[in-house]
Design a protein around this motif. Structure first.
Motif, mmCIF file in Angstrom:
data_model
loop_
_atom_site.group_PDB
_atom_site.id
_atom_site.type_symbol
_atom_site.label_atom_id
_atom_site.label_comp_id
_atom_site.label_asym_id
_atom_site.label_seq_id
_atom_site.Cartn_x
_atom_site.Cartn_y
_atom_site.Cartn_z
ATOM 1 N N GLU A 1 52.704 -1.084 29.644
ATOM 2 C CA GLU A 1 51.793 -0.121 30.251
ATOM 3 C C GLU A 1 52.571 0.750 31.222
ATOM 4 O OE1 GLU A 1 47.872 -3.049 30.120
ATOM 5 O OE2 GLU A 1 48.725 -2.444 32.031
ATOM 6 N N GLN A 2 52.277 2.046 31.184
ATOM 7 C CA GLN A 2 53.034 2.974 32.016
ATOM 8 C C GLN A 2 52.114 3.990 32.675
ATOM 9 O OE1 GLN A 2 56.583 2.937 32.545
ATOM 10 N NE2 GLN A 2 55.790 4.201 34.220
ATOM 11 N N ASN A 3 52.352 4.255 33.935
ATOM 12 C CA ASN A 3 51.651 5.317 34.653
ATOM 13 C C ASN A 3 52.648 6.364 35.133
ATOM 14 O OD1 ASN A 3 49.456 3.020 35.216
ATOM 15 N ND2 ASN A 3 48.520 5.024 35.603
ATOM 16 N N TRP A 4 52.246 7.613 34.992
ATOM 17 C CA TRP A 4 53.003 8.731 35.564
ATOM 18 C C TRP A 4 52.051 9.548 36.430
ATOM 19 C CZ3 TRP A 4 52.519 7.760 30.362
ATOM 20 C CH2 TRP A 4 53.667 7.372 29.647
ATOM 21 N N VAL A 5 52.418 9.832 37.645
ATOM 22 C CA VAL A 5 51.731 10.878 38.395
ATOM 23 C C VAL A 5 52.455 12.172 38.061
ATOM 24 C CG1 VAL A 5 51.210 11.832 40.651
ATOM 25 C CG2 VAL A 5 50.931 9.389 40.241
ATOM 26 N N ILE A 6 51.699 13.148 37.565
ATOM 27 C CA ILE A 6 52.290 14.397 37.090
ATOM 28 C C ILE A 6 51.817 15.551 37.964
ATOM 29 C CG2 ILE A 6 52.621 15.919 35.104
ATOM 30 C CD1 ILE A 6 51.671 13.580 33.332
ATOM 31 N N LEU A 7 52.774 16.310 38.474
ATOM 32 C CA LEU A 7 52.490 17.571 39.151
ATOM 33 C C LEU A 7 52.850 18.693 38.196
ATOM 34 C CD1 LEU A 7 54.176 16.843 42.613
ATOM 35 C CD2 LEU A 7 51.785 16.479 41.990
ATOM 36 N N GLN A 8 51.900 19.562 37.901
ATOM 37 C CA GLN A 8 52.146 20.701 37.013
ATOM 38 C C GLN A 8 51.969 21.988 37.798
ATOM 39 O OE1 GLN A 8 50.243 21.350 32.885
ATOM 40 N NE2 GLN A 8 49.128 22.785 34.202
ATOM 41 N N LEU A 9 52.996 22.835 37.781
ATOM 42 C CA LEU A 9 52.949 24.143 38.445
ATOM 43 C C LEU A 9 53.125 25.228 37.397
ATOM 44 C CD1 LEU A 9 54.038 22.055 40.676
ATOM 45 C CD2 LEU A 9 54.841 24.095 41.874
ATOM 46 N N SER A 10 52.264 26.232 37.431
ATOM 47 C CA SER A 10 52.388 27.369 36.520
ATOM 48 C C SER A 10 53.344 28.379 37.129
ATOM 49 C CB SER A 10 51.016 28.015 36.274
ATOM 50 O OG SER A 10 50.136 27.111 35.643
ATOM 51 N N LEU A 11 54.473 28.600 36.457
ATOM 52 C CA LEU A 11 55.462 29.530 36.965
ATOM 53 C C LEU A 11 54.987 30.968 36.790
ATOM 54 C CD1 LEU A 11 58.654 27.754 35.551
ATOM 55 C CD2 LEU A 11 57.769 27.679 37.894
ATOM 56 N N GLU A 12 55.488 31.859 37.631
ATOM 57 C CA GLU A 12 55.044 33.251 37.607
ATOM 58 C C GLU A 12 55.886 34.126 36.691
ATOM 59 O OE1 GLU A 12 55.220 34.319 41.687
ATOM 60 O OE2 GLU A 12 53.396 33.227 42.241
ATOM 61 N N SER A 13 57.011 33.613 36.229
ATOM 62 C CA SER A 13 57.918 34.400 35.406
ATOM 63 C C SER A 13 57.249 34.857 34.114
ATOM 64 C CB SER A 13 59.166 33.578 35.052
ATOM 65 O OG SER A 13 59.956 34.268 34.110
ATOM 66 N N ASN A 14 57.488 36.123 33.745
ATOM 67 C CA ASN A 14 56.970 36.654 32.488
ATOM 68 C C ASN A 14 57.919 36.389 31.325
ATOM 69 O OD1 ASN A 14 54.598 37.784 33.639
ATOM 70 N ND2 ASN A 14 55.794 39.531 34.376
ATOM 71 N N GLU A 15 59.162 36.004 31.639
ATOM 72 C CA GLU A 15 60.148 35.720 30.604
ATOM 73 C C GLU A 15 60.051 34.250 30.202
ATOM 74 O OE1 GLU A 15 62.076 37.928 29.111
ATOM 75 O OE2 GLU A 15 61.152 39.503 30.322
ATOM 76 N N PRO A 16 60.096 33.962 28.897
ATOM 77 C CA PRO A 16 60.029 32.559 28.457
ATOM 78 C C PRO A 16 61.268 31.783 28.889
ATOM 79 C CG PRO A 16 60.543 33.997 26.603
ATOM 80 C CD PRO A 16 60.211 34.896 27.754
ATOM 81 N N LEU A 17 61.048 30.662 29.539
ATOM 82 C CA LEU A 17 62.150 29.810 29.960
ATOM 83 C C LEU A 17 62.429 28.762 28.893
ATOM 84 C CD1 LEU A 17 61.144 29.210 33.684
ATOM 85 C CD2 LEU A 17 62.799 30.850 32.797
ATOM 86 N N PRO A 18 63.686 28.335 28.757
ATOM 87 C CA PRO A 18 64.004 27.321 27.744
ATOM 88 C C PRO A 18 63.388 25.970 28.087
ATOM 89 C CG PRO A 18 65.902 27.755 29.154
ATOM 90 C CD PRO A 18 64.878 28.787 29.499
ATOM 91 N N HIS A 19 63.049 25.221 27.048
ATOM 92 C CA HIS A 19 62.540 23.867 27.254
ATOM 93 C C HIS A 19 63.686 22.982 27.722
ATOM 94 C CE1 HIS A 19 60.612 19.995 25.416
ATOM 95 N NE2 HIS A 19 60.461 20.057 26.736
ATOM 96 N N LEU A 20 63.463 22.272 28.807
ATOM 97 C CA LEU A 20 64.475 21.336 29.279
ATOM 98 C C LEU A 20 63.805 20.146 29.945
ATOM 99 C CD1 LEU A 20 64.915 21.463 32.659
ATOM 100 C CD2 LEU A 20 65.804 23.702 32.046
ATOM 101 N N PHE A 21 64.565 19.064 29.994
ATOM 102 C CA PHE A 21 64.075 17.836 30.622
ATOM 103 C C PHE A 21 65.211 17.222 31.414
ATOM 104 C CE2 PHE A 21 63.350 13.177 30.491
ATOM 105 C CZ PHE A 21 62.166 13.135 31.201
ATOM 106 N N MET A 22 64.946 16.908 32.672
ATOM 107 C CA MET A 22 65.924 16.238 33.511
ATOM 108 C C MET A 22 65.523 14.776 33.651
ATOM 109 S SD MET A 22 66.968 18.870 36.548
ATOM 110 C CE MET A 22 67.685 20.473 36.184
ATOM 111 N N HIS A 23 66.325 13.923 33.026
ATOM 112 C CA HIS A 23 66.051 12.488 33.011
ATOM 113 C C HIS A 23 66.738 11.830 34.198
ATOM 114 C CE1 HIS A 23 66.976 8.338 31.161
ATOM 115 N NE2 HIS A 23 65.767 8.320 31.679
ATOM 116 N N PRO A 24 65.971 11.206 35.107
ATOM 117 C CA PRO A 24 66.596 10.549 36.252
ATOM 118 C C PRO A 24 67.308 9.276 35.825
ATOM 119 C CG PRO A 24 64.235 10.133 36.259
ATOM 120 C CD PRO A 24 64.501 11.096 35.127
#
Length: 226
Positions: A92-115
């Protein structure tokens, strides 16, 4: 937490620790001015579902809150799911997720930073299902701190490596390592996600996470203006 059946999950969700977790999340959300909805169901409720790597057909969302804070549209959720690791062990896993909508009009690349140094099973599903992304730390031209490389693996496509380094300069990655570790970080469809798997939540931890997430969002938006 090993899976012990529906009854075990019911007990866990209604334990004193779970109630304390909910109290922290509700108070934190209301303190920063978000509208708190509590438990939401994708099948019956109309709401803006938080996506990202943890989204699945089986996840459950609790303590959902949305609103605007310090100039950004923000959503918060406590997400639960049963994760099967590479050894086919279910936890069983819980994540607290904070989602922020960026203001940039240009598409940013998908990336993931794994701790690094954290529970690997929390993100196993990502690594098993997102084969097009790979670690690009070594593709960076240089100058990035050893602290960053010791604390994060940065996943993206090799074709985006150079544009990612333009966004994530050495000073930015060094600050990420200092301020955001051990949280995981994702950018997808111009939304910034910050994940924490800390079981004992405090408002101090959440306040630090949202402050750091806002800092990173401003860095990304400012970089796209240049």
């Amino acid at each position: 937490m090993a899976v012990g059946g529906v009854f075990s999950r019911f007990i866990t969700r209604h334990s004193p620790a779970a109630r304390a977790r909910g109290t922290v999340l509700k108070h934190f959300s209301q303190t920063i001015g978000l509208v708190y909805f509590g438990t939401v169901d994708r099948k019956t409720d109309e709401y803006d579902d938080i996506r990202g790597i943890t989204v699945s057909t089986t996840h459950k969302d609790e303590h959902y809150a949305v609103g605007s804070y310090d100039g950004y549209d923000i959503s918060v959720v406590d997400r639960y799911d049963v994760v099967t690791d590479r050894n086919r062990v279910k936890t069983e896993q819980n994540w607290v997720i904070l989602q922020l909508s960026l203001e940039s009009n240009e598409p940013l690349p998908h990336l993931f930073m794994h701790p690094l140094g954290q529970q690997t099973q929390a993100y196993d599903k990502f690594f098993d299902s997102t084969h097009q992304l790979q670690v690009v730390n070594s593709i960076f031209r240089g100058g990035h701190s050893q602290e960053f490389h010791n604390r994060y693996e940065l996943y993206s496509t090799s074709t985006h490596a150079l544009s990612i380094e333009e966004l994530f300069t050495p000073i930015v990655t060094q600050t990420i390592a200092a301020r955001l570790w051990p949280h995981a970080i994702e950018i997808l469809n111009n939304k910034l996600y910050v994940y924490t798997i800390e079981s004992k939540l405090t408002e101090t931890l959440l306040e630090a996470a949202i402050s750091s997430a806002l800092w990173l969002a401003r860095v990304l938006d400012k970089s796209e203006e240049n």
